[in-house]
Write a protein that holds these residues in place. Structure first.
Motif, PDB file in Angstrom:
ATOM      1  N   ASP A 263       0.851  -1.186   0.000  1.00 38.00           N
ATOM      2  CA  ASP A 263       0.000   0.000   0.000  1.00 38.00           C
ATOM      3  C   ASP A 263       0.888   1.237   0.000  1.00 38.00           C
ATOM      4  O   ASP A 263       2.059   1.190   0.397  1.00 38.00           O
ATOM      5  N   GLY A 285      -4.225   1.060  -1.926  1.00 39.78           N
ATOM      6  CA  GLY A 285      -3.633  -0.226  -2.268  1.00 39.78           C
ATOM      7  C   GLY A 285      -4.677  -1.318  -2.249  1.00 39.78           C
ATOM      8  O   GLY A 285      -5.783  -1.140  -1.733  1.00 39.78           O
ATOM      9  N   THR A 295      -8.141  -1.843  -6.108  1.00 38.69           N
ATOM     10  CA  THR A 295      -7.539  -0.907  -5.161  1.00 38.69           C
ATOM     11  C   THR A 295      -8.576  -0.320  -4.210  1.00 38.69           C
ATOM     12  O   THR A 295      -9.686   0.011  -4.603  1.00 38.69           O
TER      13      THR A 295
END
Length: 425
Positions: A263, A285, A295
């Motif tokens: 991330d 992330g 994401t």
């Protein structure tokens, strides 16, 4: 259309942090009284790279170590050992099924006295504004009922959890390693932090001593992560601007990572004046164990303003989305706003209130509806002038929750009374 909506909402979230700048610059230089809530710094924000002192007022544990002849060597090394104990009781007027308070974070148990946290922290802070290199660290662990809800992947000693944010509910009191990180200041005004640390997102924190109220907001419980494991770099760009960028293993990931993809996190803190401070935070992330392509992004903005030396206000806004979270591969969204006000009536009494709105109509964060809550409480310091007993605080509160759908045992609302007791040592 979705992209435009996302952009507009994200822009609005970011703008919250800069409202009121002109008014603040016109005010005098009176500093905020940090004994009045909200706290002077967002509690969920890791300490930026500025000189940090040991906790004040002086804590009994360090005084005890001083009397044993250990305190002075620790002081010489810049090491502090401190902590707190928190216990609580919550009464839900609805008498919820299973005595479980729906929508809560740590105060999920109704009419059941709790040892929430027994905390111990060992810390050495660094000052990267100095030219000489320095190394510091923080190790913090807790034992208590709150430990059930904040285990990171790889440090979940009690086995796989249930549907309550992955919590393993048995035993009631559990140990958790909240933070374990190293700070390295090698270049002036730049600090590296590596390890496990509390999230930089949000106004509230796991640590109750830096929260204005006992119960937590929906934003704290549902919109943002609790902890990260990775590395962050803090840069004091100017005397007013601090920037942080970093990489982590993801939400609540530590020794293990479900998807083994990094991330990205960041923060910009700007001190407009002695009275006004703004934060812009983000995390981005993939968080799904089965898919590394979808994401999750959260934008977080915080604004805090000291109106007078006794009265302070704050706002926290979040906007998040996760790709392919909904049927038909649609993106799931969540967003909300929490407003805080604190007024120090006198040394023993501080009044705190919070109003909040949180939209999770997509069900991306598990609620599946829009919720509102209003909470009012008083922080009572019975012995404000005593060096030891001034560390004792009682925080009674009253809270009302309303949901657009009947999530509270097939009802739309619930009313609760609660109190926690904190002793810092």
């Amino acid at each position: 259309m979705l992209g435009r909506t996302r952009f507009l909402l994200a822009t609005a979230v970011c703008a919250v942090a800069f409202i009121g700048t002109s008014a603040a610059r016109a005010d005098d230089a009176t500093k905020q009284d940090t004994t009045a809530a909200p706290a002077a710094q967002p509690a969920g924000t890791p300490t930026p790279p500025t000189a940090a002192a040991a906790p004040t007022p002086p804590k009994p544990l360090m005084s005890l170590l001083d009397s044993a002849g250990i305190g002075q060597p620790l002081d010489n090394a810049g090491i502090s050992i401190y902590g707190f104990a928190e216990g609580s009781y919550t009464y839900n007027a609805r008498g919820p099924v299973g005595n479980t308070n729906v929508g809560r974070v740590f105060d999920v148990d109704n009419e059941n006295p709790q040892l929430n946290q027994l905390d111990l922290t060992i810390q050495r802070t660094v000052d990267p504004t100095k030219k000489s290199p320095d190394i510091g660290f923080t190790v913090e662990a807790i034992y208590g009922s709150d430990g059930r809800f904040i285990h990171s992947n790889g440090l979940d000693f009690y086995g796989p959890g249930d549907a309550v944010r992955g919590a393993q509910m048995d035993p009631e009191n559990q140990v958790d390693l909240v933070q374990a990180y190293v700070d390295v200041a090698l270049v002036q005004n730049v600090m590296l932090r590596a390890g496990e640390f509390a999230t930089h997102m949000g106004y509230e924190t796991i640590n109750p001593t830096t929260n204005p109220l006992f119960s937590h907001s929906y934003l704290f419980g549902y919109a943002i992560p609790f902890k990260h494991t990775g590395a962050e770099v803090y840069w004091n760009a100017t005397d007013k601007l601090t920037i942080m960028v970093g990489v982590t293993r993801g939400w609540e990931e530590s020794l293990k990572d479900d998807n083994r993809v990094l991330d990205y996190v960041g923060q910009a803190k700007y001190v407009f004046s002695d009275k006004l401070t703004g934060y812009l935070n983000f995390t981005a992330g993939p968080e799904k164990a089965t898919n590394n392509d979808d994401t999750r992004v959260v934008l977080d903005a915080i604004l805090q303003y000291a109106v007078t030396d006794k009265f302070s206000v704050a706002a926290n806004a979040d906007y998040g989305w996760e790709e392919d979270d909904q049927p038909g591969n649609n993106t799931g969204e969540w967003y909300g706003l929490a407003m805080y006000a604190g007024y120090k009536i006198n040394d023993p009494l501080t009044l705190n209130i919070r109003g909040e709105w949180f939209n999770d109509q997509d069900g991306a964060r598990g609620l599946g509806t829009t919720v509102y809550e209003g909470t009012a409480g008083v922080t009572v310091t019975p012995f404000p002038s005593d060096a030891t007993m001034s560390n004792l605080k009682l925080r009674p509160e009253i809270r009302y929750d309303y949901a657009e759908d009947p999530i509270f045992d097939n009802q739309n609302s619930q009313l609760s009374l609660a109190m926690d007791v904190i002793f810092s040592y």
